[in-house]
Scaffold this active site. Structure first.
Site, mmCIF file in Angstrom:
data_model
loop_
_atom_site.group_PDB
_atom_site.id
_atom_site.type_symbol
_atom_site.label_atom_id
_atom_site.label_comp_id
_atom_site.label_asym_id
_atom_site.label_seq_id
_atom_site.Cartn_x
_atom_site.Cartn_y
_atom_site.Cartn_z
ATOM 1 N N LYS A 1 18.796 34.372 82.574
ATOM 2 C CA LYS A 1 19.940 34.105 83.062
ATOM 3 C C LYS A 1 20.735 35.448 83.118
ATOM 4 O O LYS A 1 20.885 35.925 82.026
ATOM 5 C CB LYS A 1 20.463 33.037 82.178
ATOM 6 C CG LYS A 1 21.084 31.877 82.915
ATOM 7 C CD LYS A 1 21.879 30.853 81.876
ATOM 8 C CE LYS A 1 20.999 30.230 80.984
ATOM 9 N NZ LYS A 1 21.554 29.208 80.290
ATOM 10 N N ASP B 1 12.848 37.338 79.224
ATOM 11 C CA ASP B 1 14.504 36.673 79.359
ATOM 12 C C ASP B 1 15.302 37.412 78.598
ATOM 13 O O ASP B 1 15.258 38.265 77.892
ATOM 14 C CB ASP B 1 14.493 35.202 79.430
ATOM 15 C CG ASP B 1 13.589 34.627 77.891
ATOM 16 O OD1 ASP B 1 14.120 35.166 77.165
ATOM 17 O OD2 ASP B 1 12.607 33.710 78.125
ATOM 18 N N MET C 1 20.998 25.994 69.869
ATOM 19 C CA MET C 1 21.881 25.587 71.401
ATOM 20 C C MET C 1 22.661 24.748 71.170
ATOM 21 O O MET C 1 23.017 23.739 71.939
ATOM 22 C CB MET C 1 20.678 25.170 72.326
ATOM 23 C CG MET C 1 19.865 26.161 72.595
ATOM 24 S SD MET C 1 18.294 25.686 73.603
ATOM 25 C CE MET C 1 17.323 24.582 72.468
HETATM 26 N N1 SAH Z 1 12.479 30.441 70.150
HETATM 27 C C1 SAH Z 1 13.870 30.905 69.617
HETATM 28 C C2 SAH Z 1 14.672 29.762 70.141
HETATM 29 C C3 SAH Z 1 15.094 29.439 71.529
HETATM 30 S S1 SAH Z 1 16.518 28.300 71.967
HETATM 31 C C4 SAH Z 1 13.667 31.095 68.256
HETATM 32 O O1 SAH Z 1 12.646 30.786 67.530
HETATM 33 O O2 SAH Z 1 14.566 31.586 67.731
HETATM 34 C C5 SAH Z 1 17.710 29.485 71.956
HETATM 35 C C6 SAH Z 1 18.790 29.226 70.957
HETATM 36 O O3 SAH Z 1 18.240 29.955 69.922
HETATM 37 C C7 SAH Z 1 20.110 29.815 71.211
HETATM 38 O O4 SAH Z 1 20.896 29.071 72.109
HETATM 39 C C8 SAH Z 1 20.604 30.003 69.999
HETATM 40 O O5 SAH Z 1 21.087 28.647 69.181
HETATM 41 C C9 SAH Z 1 19.402 30.562 69.136
HETATM 42 N N2 SAH Z 1 19.313 31.866 68.945
HETATM 43 C C10 SAH Z 1 18.338 32.685 69.238
HETATM 44 N N3 SAH Z 1 18.664 33.976 68.914
HETATM 45 C C11 SAH Z 1 19.885 33.858 68.429
HETATM 46 C C12 SAH Z 1 20.759 35.076 68.025
HETATM 47 N N4 SAH Z 1 20.223 36.243 67.717
HETATM 48 N N5 SAH Z 1 21.796 34.761 67.426
HETATM 49 C C13 SAH Z 1 22.320 33.323 67.185
HETATM 50 N N6 SAH Z 1 21.530 32.287 67.834
HETATM 51 C C14 SAH Z 1 20.171 32.748 68.366
#
Ligand code: SAH
Length: 507
Positions: free
Chosen positions: A61, A39, A176
């Protein structure tokens, strides 16, 4: 009765964004799979780690479209598993951190599909870290806490446990949460956090597009608004958000953006080489090679190999595809023994060598015309030349051979098709790039074919880098002069040319 073998599914953490932040185990799983389900949070560059013929299924998305429902994603994983495939389900960060990985596993359990998880570097820790914020620090923050800001939907009501969360003394991290920044800030203040508590918001952390603002609970909303920070973003609130422990190592290509064109594997290697020097490099146009080695024309050529005296190769791709097709046609290298071999340049000759053949002829200057002229001297009317090459190859060779009265068969072995990444923002990407790279004449042609005026104009300020003279010559046909030609026809050669040029222009 034949029992169908069941596949397996690996839920692999892709890391926070920078493709080099996947784990070694995740990389190994990607290297050896039949299908990748990915994704938006997983980088394109990671897809290049999967075998070229692996099925790549996007379930995220796209701007303006709804994301695929979780149930549909679960169904895809179960279906692929039932088909006996080895599947990598790439998930941003760690699969279990707000990633709905658990739901995918429940679906796999229900369908009795074997699965395994591969942990990933979570953005909750890595993204603050990349902008110099440690989530814990001795005597400053003795814990960190991760919460989703998403369940605060509709703004008004904070979840019941929010006040308790807000009162924790450690570093608070919200994933998020950008859309709910206001209620989050209000809630934190209402729970007793001081307005001067350090806070930060980071967009696209660890990626070249990374942007961030640092301030306090009192200022952060304004800063986010002014900077126009967008998603995906992480909100950090806590004392450590005032620290700046960003890396201090400088690299020669820091701040330089390079747009790369070429085949997937070539681009991947060039990008790795450029990013190691600090550049932001990305593939904007992928050239896919489609082989016709199994087609009627090539089959005939293979069957009639004994009637030829020379075989001419005008690219490394041609060499590779020719020999792959040879074996597929049920022949082996013994059927080549009587043939003399010509190669257009060093790279092509090197590829021949990899297959165990030495070129009989390589022209001094690496151009198709020189190759044809050289052959004109080495061959005559009694020879018969086989030229297995790409569709739309230079006619200059045919004309020279015809003038010399040398019989030849010019057979289409492959063609090059282009696949644009983000065609919509191409002009914008080009305008903000300092360099654009080309690695073959056919790549140049494929790129310029169908370029719009606006995109063409965007090229004006970018410096064009060619791997060699043949590529530079192809560029000239499209009215552009190469700004840089690698002294050494190779990835290190291209990287060195860019690094040297960037250094000269800095001074
Ligand atoms: N499983 C992922 C999180 C998924 S939820 C993890 O462990 O990182 C998705 C959220 O993660 C986004 O809305 C944002 O808040 C955050 N996120 C993921 N990658 C990001 C990035 N490179 N920069 C900023 N926020 C990030």
């Amino acid at each position: 009765m034949e029992t169908q073998k069941t596949g397996k599914v690996f839920l692999v953490g892709a890391g926070p964004g920078d493709p080099e932040l996947i784990t070694a185990k995740g990389m190994i799983r990607l290297n050896d799979c039949d299908a990748v389900v990915y994704d938006s949070l997983s980088s394109d560059r990671l897809l290049a780690l999967a075998p070229e013929n692996a099925e790549k299924i996007y379930v995220g998305k796209r701007a303006g479209h709804h994301s695929m429902k979780q149930e549909e994603i679960n169904e895809i994983l179960v279906r692929l598993g039932k088909e006996g495939k080895t599947v990598v389900r790439l998930k941003g960060g760690d699969p279990f951190v707000f990633g709905r990985g658990g739901e995918e596993i429940q679906a796999l359990q229900a369908a009795a599909i074997p699965y395994e998880t591969v942990p990933g570097v979570t953005s909750a820790v890595a993204v603050p870290e990349h902008v110099g914020i440690p989530v814990t620090h001795r005597a400053m923050s003795r814990s960190f806490h991760v919460m989703t800001g998403h369940t605060l939907a509709n703004g008004e009501t904070l979840p019941p446990d929010f006040p308790a969360f807000a009162r924790l003394s450690g570093t608070l991290v919200f994933l998020m949460g950008l859309g709910n920044l206001h209620p989050i800030v209000e809630g934190l203040l209402a729970a007793g956090k001081p307005a001067d508590l350090p806070a930060a918001v980071i967009e696209n952390g660890t990626l070249p597009e990374e942007r961030f603002v640092k301030g306090t609970l009192g200022t952060i909303e304004k800063l986010v608004k002014e900077a126009g920070i967008g998603t995906p973003a992480i909100i950090v609130a806590g004392e450590t958000a005032s620290l700046d422990m960003r890396g201090t190592i400088c690299r020669p290509l820091d701040g330089i953006r390079v747009s790369v064109t070429g085949t997937e594997s070539f681009s991947e290697r060039l990008i790795r080489s450029l990013t190691a020097l600090g550049a932001r490099a990305e593939n904007i146009c992928r050239m896919g090679v489609r082989s016709f080695a199994g087609g009627a024309e090539m089959r005939r050529a293979y069957r009639n190999l004994s009637s030829y005296t020379w075989t001419v190769f005008t690219s490394a791709n041609a060499v590779r595809l020719f020999f792959e097709g040879l074996l597929e046609a049920g022949l082996d290298y013994r059927s080549m023994g009587h043939l003399k071999l010509a190669a257009v340049g060093k790279g092509t000759a090197q590829e021949l060598r990899r297959f165990g053949f030495l070129a009989d002829y390589v022209p001094d200057r690496y151009q198709v015309e020189d190759l044809a002229r050289g052959l004109g001297e080495l061959a005559d009317g009694r020879d018969r030349i086989l030229i297995p090459r790409s569709a739309g190859g230079s006619r200059a060779m045919n004309e020279i051979l015809e003038n010399e009265g040398i019989p030849y068969d010019d057979v289409v072995l492959y063609d090059v098709k282009t696949e644009w990444r983000e065609r919509k923002s191409l002009a914008e990407i080009l305008r903000s790039s300092q360099y654009l790279t080309f690695a073959s004449g056919s790549g140049v042609d494929a790129f310029f074919d169908g370029l719009t005026d606006i995109e063409q104009q965007a090229l004006d300020q970018v410096r064009i880098v060619c791997i060699g003279d043949v590529t530079a010559k192809a560029l000239k046909k499209h009215g552009r002069q190469a700004d840089l030609v690698a002294a050494n026809f190779s990835i290190p050669g291209m990287t060195a040319a860019i690094a040297q040029d960037a250094a000269e222009r800095k001074n």
